[in-house]
Each structure stands twice: as structure tokens, then as C-alpha cells.
Design a protein around this motif. Sequence first.
Motif, PDB file in Angstrom:
ATOM      1  N   LEU A 201     -22.175 -14.997  21.215  1.00 40.14           N
ATOM      2  CA  LEU A 201     -21.848 -15.845  22.356  1.00 40.14           C
ATOM      3  C   LEU A 201     -21.591 -14.999  23.599  1.00 40.14           C
ATOM      4  CD1 LEU A 201     -19.471 -18.364  20.560  1.00 40.14           C
ATOM      5  CD2 LEU A 201     -21.756 -18.871  21.468  1.00 40.14           C
ATOM      6  N   GLN A 202     -20.862 -13.896  23.439  1.00 37.80           N
ATOM      7  CA  GLN A 202     -20.595 -13.015  24.578  1.00 37.80           C
ATOM      8  C   GLN A 202     -21.878 -12.472  25.183  1.00 37.80           C
ATOM      9  OE1 GLN A 202     -17.920 -10.179  22.608  1.00 37.80           O
ATOM     10  NE2 GLN A 202     -16.313 -10.804  24.046  1.00 37.80           N
ATOM     11  N   ASP A 203     -22.829 -12.137  24.327  1.00 37.67           N
ATOM     12  CA  ASP A 203     -24.079 -11.569  24.817  1.00 37.67           C
ATOM     13  C   ASP A 203     -24.864 -12.554  25.673  1.00 37.67           C
ATOM     14  OD1 ASP A 203     -23.472  -9.239  23.489  1.00 37.67           O
ATOM     15  OD2 ASP A 203     -24.726  -9.683  21.738  1.00 37.67           O
ATOM     16  N   ALA A 204     -24.547 -13.839  25.545  1.00 38.93           N
ATOM     17  CA  ALA A 204     -25.239 -14.870  26.321  1.00 38.93           C
ATOM     18  C   ALA A 204     -24.484 -15.258  27.595  1.00 38.93           C
ATOM     19  CB  ALA A 204     -25.452 -16.107  25.449  1.00 38.93           C
ATOM     20  N   ILE A 205     -23.352 -14.599  27.849  1.00 37.91           N
ATOM     21  CA  ILE A 205     -22.610 -14.832  29.089  1.00 37.91           C
ATOM     22  C   ILE A 205     -23.199 -13.936  30.171  1.00 37.91           C
ATOM     23  CG2 ILE A 205     -20.357 -14.673  30.227  1.00 37.91           C
ATOM     24  CD1 ILE A 205     -19.082 -15.130  27.459  1.00 37.91           C
ATOM     25  N   LEU A 206     -23.704 -14.528  31.232  1.00 34.46           N
ATOM     26  CA  LEU A 206     -24.404 -13.780  32.274  1.00 34.46           C
ATOM     27  C   LEU A 206     -23.733 -14.011  33.623  1.00 34.46           C
ATOM     28  CD1 LEU A 206     -28.096 -14.599  31.249  1.00 34.46           C
ATOM     29  CD2 LEU A 206     -26.769 -12.540  30.697  1.00 34.46           C
ATOM     30  N   LEU A 207     -23.403 -12.922  34.295  1.00 33.30           N
ATOM     31  CA  LEU A 207     -22.843 -12.972  35.645  1.00 33.30           C
ATOM     32  C   LEU A 207     -23.769 -12.187  36.559  1.00 33.30           C
ATOM     33  CD1 LEU A 207     -20.435 -13.689  37.554  1.00 33.30           C
ATOM     34  CD2 LEU A 207     -19.495 -11.444  36.959  1.00 33.30           C
ATOM     35  N   ARG A 208     -24.378 -12.900  37.530  1.00 33.12           N
ATOM     36  CA  ARG A 208     -25.361 -12.244  38.378  1.00 33.12           C
ATOM     37  C   ARG A 208     -25.216 -12.692  39.831  1.00 33.12           C
ATOM     38  NH1 ARG A 208     -30.296 -14.208  34.682  1.00 33.12           N
ATOM     39  NH2 ARG A 208     -28.864 -15.994  34.615  1.00 33.12           N
ATOM     40  N   LYS A 209     -25.763 -11.890  40.704  1.00 33.11           N
ATOM     41  CA  LYS A 209     -25.813 -12.231  42.123  1.00 33.11           C
ATOM     42  C   LYS A 209     -26.921 -13.259  42.339  1.00 33.11           C
ATOM     43  CE  LYS A 209     -26.658 -10.103  46.685  1.00 33.11           C
ATOM     44  NZ  LYS A 209     -25.415 -10.436  47.382  1.00 33.11           N
ATOM     45  N   TRP A 210     -26.625 -14.293  43.125  1.00 33.31           N
ATOM     46  CA  TRP A 210     -27.593 -15.367  43.391  1.00 33.31           C
ATOM     47  C   TRP A 210     -28.273 -15.111  44.730  1.00 33.31           C
ATOM     48  CZ3 TRP A 210     -28.169 -19.451  46.953  1.00 33.31           C
ATOM     49  CH2 TRP A 210     -28.977 -20.524  46.542  1.00 33.31           C
ATOM     50  N   LEU A 211     -29.595 -15.010  44.698  1.00 29.65           N
ATOM     51  CA  LEU A 211     -30.366 -14.776  45.911  1.00 29.65           C
ATOM     52  C   LEU A 211     -31.105 -16.016  46.384  1.00 29.65           C
ATOM     53  CD1 LEU A 211     -31.952 -11.287  45.090  1.00 29.65           C
ATOM     54  CD2 LEU A 211     -29.889 -11.759  46.431  1.00 29.65           C
ATOM     55  N   GLY A 212     -31.106 -17.046  45.591  1.00 29.55           N
ATOM     56  CA  GLY A 212     -31.843 -18.258  45.892  1.00 29.55           C
ATOM     57  C   GLY A 212     -32.309 -18.896  44.604  1.00 29.55           C
ATOM     58  N   ARG A 213     -32.936 -20.029  44.715  1.00 31.37           N
ATOM     59  CA  ARG A 213     -33.370 -20.765  43.532  1.00 31.37           C
ATOM     60  C   ARG A 213     -34.222 -19.902  42.609  1.00 31.37           C
ATOM     61  NH1 ARG A 213     -36.676 -26.553  43.558  1.00 31.37           N
ATOM     62  NH2 ARG A 213     -36.717 -26.821  41.277  1.00 31.37           N
ATOM     63  N   GLY A 214     -33.751 -19.735  41.368  1.00 33.84           N
ATOM     64  CA  GLY A 214     -34.486 -18.963  40.375  1.00 33.84           C
ATOM     65  C   GLY A 214     -34.442 -17.466  40.585  1.00 33.84           C
ATOM     66  N   ARG A 215     -33.639 -16.993  41.531  1.00 36.11           N
ATOM     67  CA  ARG A 215     -33.577 -15.552  41.838  1.00 36.11           C
ATOM     68  C   ARG A 215     -32.161 -15.042  41.572  1.00 36.11           C
ATOM     69  NH1 ARG A 215     -34.912 -15.102  47.763  1.00 36.11           N
ATOM     70  NH2 ARG A 215     -34.996 -12.850  47.324  1.00 36.11           N
ATOM     71  N   LEU A 216     -32.006 -14.407  40.423  1.00 42.63           N
ATOM     72  CA  LEU A 216     -30.714 -13.875  39.991  1.00 42.63           C
ATOM     73  C   LEU A 216     -30.893 -12.406  39.640  1.00 42.63           C
ATOM     74  CD1 LEU A 216     -29.743 -16.885  37.719  1.00 42.63           C
ATOM     75  CD2 LEU A 216     -28.579 -16.246  39.839  1.00 42.63           C
ATOM     76  N   VAL A 217     -30.033 -11.543  40.209  1.00 43.78           N
ATOM     77  CA  VAL A 217     -30.147 -10.099  39.995  1.00 43.78           C
ATOM     78  C   VAL A 217     -28.775  -9.520  39.700  1.00 43.78           C
ATOM     79  CG1 VAL A 217     -32.148  -9.932  41.523  1.00 43.78           C
ATOM     80  CG2 VAL A 217     -29.840  -9.569  42.449  1.00 43.78           C
ATOM     81  N   GLN A 218     -28.780  -8.313  39.196  1.00 46.10           N
ATOM     82  CA  GLN A 218     -27.505  -7.625  38.963  1.00 46.10           C
ATOM     83  C   GLN A 218     -26.854  -7.284  40.298  1.00 46.10           C
ATOM     84  OE1 GLN A 218     -27.285  -3.485  37.218  1.00 46.10           O
ATOM     85  NE2 GLN A 218     -26.417  -4.637  35.507  1.00 46.10           N
ATOM     86  N   ALA A 219     -25.558  -7.577  40.399  1.00 45.09           N
ATOM     87  CA  ALA A 219     -24.836  -7.346  41.649  1.00 45.09           C
ATOM     88  C   ALA A 219     -24.561  -5.860  41.847  1.00 45.09           C
ATOM     89  CB  ALA A 219     -23.528  -8.125  41.643  1.00 45.09           C
ATOM     90  N   PRO A 220     -24.455  -5.417  43.087  1.00 48.11           N
ATOM     91  CA  PRO A 220     -24.141  -4.000  43.348  1.00 48.11           C
ATOM     92  C   PRO A 220     -22.677  -3.698  43.053  1.00 48.11           C
ATOM     93  CG  PRO A 220     -24.182  -5.220  45.397  1.00 48.11           C
ATOM     94  CD  PRO A 220     -24.636  -6.181  44.333  1.00 48.11           C
ATOM     95  N   ILE A 221     -22.397  -2.442  42.828  1.00 49.83           N
ATOM     96  CA  ILE A 221     -21.007  -1.989  42.696  1.00 49.83           C
ATOM     97  C   ILE A 221     -20.531  -1.595  44.086  1.00 49.83           C
ATOM     98  CG2 ILE A 221     -19.486  -0.245  41.702  1.00 49.83           C
ATOM     99  CD1 ILE A 221     -21.407  -0.097  39.344  1.00 49.83           C
ATOM    100  N   THR A 222     -19.569  -2.318  44.598  1.00 49.86           N
ATOM    101  CA  THR A 222     -19.099  -2.093  45.962  1.00 49.86           C
ATOM    102  C   THR A 222     -17.860  -1.198  45.969  1.00 49.86           C
ATOM    103  OG1 THR A 222     -17.903  -4.197  45.800  1.00 49.86           O
ATOM    104  CG2 THR A 222     -20.043  -4.235  46.876  1.00 49.86           C
ATOM    105  N   SER A 223     -17.601  -0.596  47.115  1.00 50.37           N
ATOM    106  CA  SER A 223     -16.451   0.301  47.249  1.00 50.37           C
ATOM    107  C   SER A 223     -15.164  -0.508  47.403  1.00 50.37           C
ATOM    108  CB  SER A 223     -16.631   1.227  48.449  1.00 50.37           C
ATOM    109  OG  SER A 223     -16.738   0.478  49.646  1.00 50.37           O
ATOM    110  N   GLN A 224     -14.043   0.103  47.003  1.00 51.61           N
ATOM    111  CA  GLN A 224     -12.737  -0.525  47.106  1.00 51.61           C
ATOM    112  C   GLN A 224     -11.756   0.454  47.741  1.00 51.61           C
ATOM    113  OE1 GLN A 224     -11.619  -2.770  43.341  1.00 51.61           O
ATOM    114  NE2 GLN A 224     -13.346  -1.578  42.555  1.00 51.61           N
ATOM    115  N   ARG A 225     -10.745  -0.084  48.368  1.00 52.11           N
ATOM    116  CA  ARG A 225      -9.713   0.758  48.972  1.00 52.11           C
ATOM    117  C   ARG A 225      -8.745   1.238  47.892  1.00 52.11           C
ATOM    118  NH1 ARG A 225      -9.990  -0.484  54.522  1.00 52.11           N
ATOM    119  NH2 ARG A 225     -10.822  -2.567  54.965  1.00 52.11           N
ATOM    120  N   PHE A 226      -8.380   2.517  47.947  1.00 45.24           N
ATOM    121  CA  PHE A 226      -7.333   3.024  47.065  1.00 45.24           C
ATOM    122  C   PHE A 226      -5.973   2.715  47.673  1.00 45.24           C
ATOM    123  CE2 PHE A 226     -11.043   5.526  45.899  1.00 45.24           C
ATOM    124  CZ  PHE A 226     -10.985   5.471  44.514  1.00 45.24           C
TER     125      PHE A 226
END
Length: 272
Positions: A201-226
Amino acid sequence: MFALLLSVFAPQPLRAEALQSATSTQQIFAGASTDPYILAVRATVWGYPLVRAAELRLKATRPEQPFAPRPTTVATAPINRMGQARDLAGPDTRIGFAPNNDTLYSLAFLDTQAGPFQLDTPDFGKRYYVFQFGEADSETRQSYGQSSHGERLPPIFIVGPDYRGKIPTGAKVVRSTQRYLMVAGRVLVDGSLDLPNVHRLQDAILLRKWLGRGRLVQAPITSQRFLAGDRDDVPDGLKLLANLGTVLKDWRVSDEDADLGASLCRIGLIAG
């Protein structure tokens, strides 16, 4: 910000008398004040959950080493990625507030400026599951699972406070009030022999960036403040306030807290 804190606090007498009779949070925040000590107490009470949530996000996402190995009992991952705990938590598990050992966690911390995101989940059948959406002040305003949607959730569309774009048809919208949002899923495990079933079940959980209808990609790793309070030159008594100063650089003060936020400028705590 830290230098300003020192300049304000050093020459001022720390007057606790005004708070000695306070017996409730409402009394601590009652009335306007320019006294640095009173403002520091108010900042500590108001800002503690903001700082604690930021500390948890940084501990989980490890921005200095986002792909470092992690214990299999925790579900941490780089920012904007979904992590999965593959083993039940034990007494040595050191993440969050109260880990349990009858569910496996799926966990992500999102920088909504990198979104929008879409969370897709499988059919859980009759198994208990829930997905919690935790705000950056540690409050949870939305959670969905077996009790709200039955065996399967619709796509969850996650956006930041400024998003005004399109929304996928049939999606459930989760709108964060701040830049950062926590997504915490929990799936019931019926003992160690049930782990492989939950892994599927976990393997079927998908979190992706949405670019538009039918367009889902892996999201970038963004910088954070320390957090500034982690620096060696910050005195222990000012670490929480210094950390709050870091958090407020990305913070949107609500209308309800506007007067408090404005008053904290006197001790160097400025949103944005």
C-alpha cells in the motif's frame, strides 16, 4: 535580528512584576505593551509551536544531507518527498512527539512555493488509514481517511496560500496558510506478519508536483533556512527567540495576530 535582540535587551531592566499576577494565557496577552520582557514572554508563548514545528521539519528533511540514510522505523525524507517507515517504531525511535507501533507512517514536509502538489493514494479496503495535514504552527485543520472517505481518497491537491490556478477535476483541495505544510499518513498494521501487505500500500502512495492535467513530476528539493538559535554565539536564554526570528522570515502573520506581530518588532522579531 540577533544583534537587535541584544541591543534591546541589554540596557533594559527585565521587569517581571507586570506578569507576576497572570494566571492564564489571556492575561499574559492582555493590553498593549512596549516592555521588552513582556514582549519576550509573549513571543515565547506565541512562537513556541512555530519554532517546534520548524525544528521537526528540519530534523526530518535534513537539508544539509537530504539523502543521508535514515532508520527504517521513521518516515523522514528530503523536503517535498514522501518518506515511508518500513518497520514498526520501538523504544529507540526518536522523531516527533508520540510515535506509535501499530501503524506505519508516510511523512512529507512540503515547501508550497515549489508546488502545487498532488497526493494519490491506493484502495485501502477496510483497513484503517488517515492522512493528516499539519500547518507550520503545528495545528492540524484537515485530515482525511477511512472515517471520512471510506476505502479510497480522491486525489488530494495541495497548494500554498497564494495559489489561484487550476484545480484538477474531482480533487480534494488542501490549502496551506503558510509556506510549509506537513503531510503525515498512518496505515494500520496487524503485527509484524502484516508488514508486507502495508508495504504494498505504501508503494502506491504517490506525492508529485502538478504541472497541469496529466502532468505529474517529482518535485525539486528546495533550500531551507537554518535556525539562528543553533549558532554558538547565541546565548541559551535567547535561542528560542532567535529561532523564532528565523521562522518569521517566511511567516504570514494572520489578521488575528497583526497587533502582536507589530509589537514584536520592538525586540527585533519582524515577519518577512
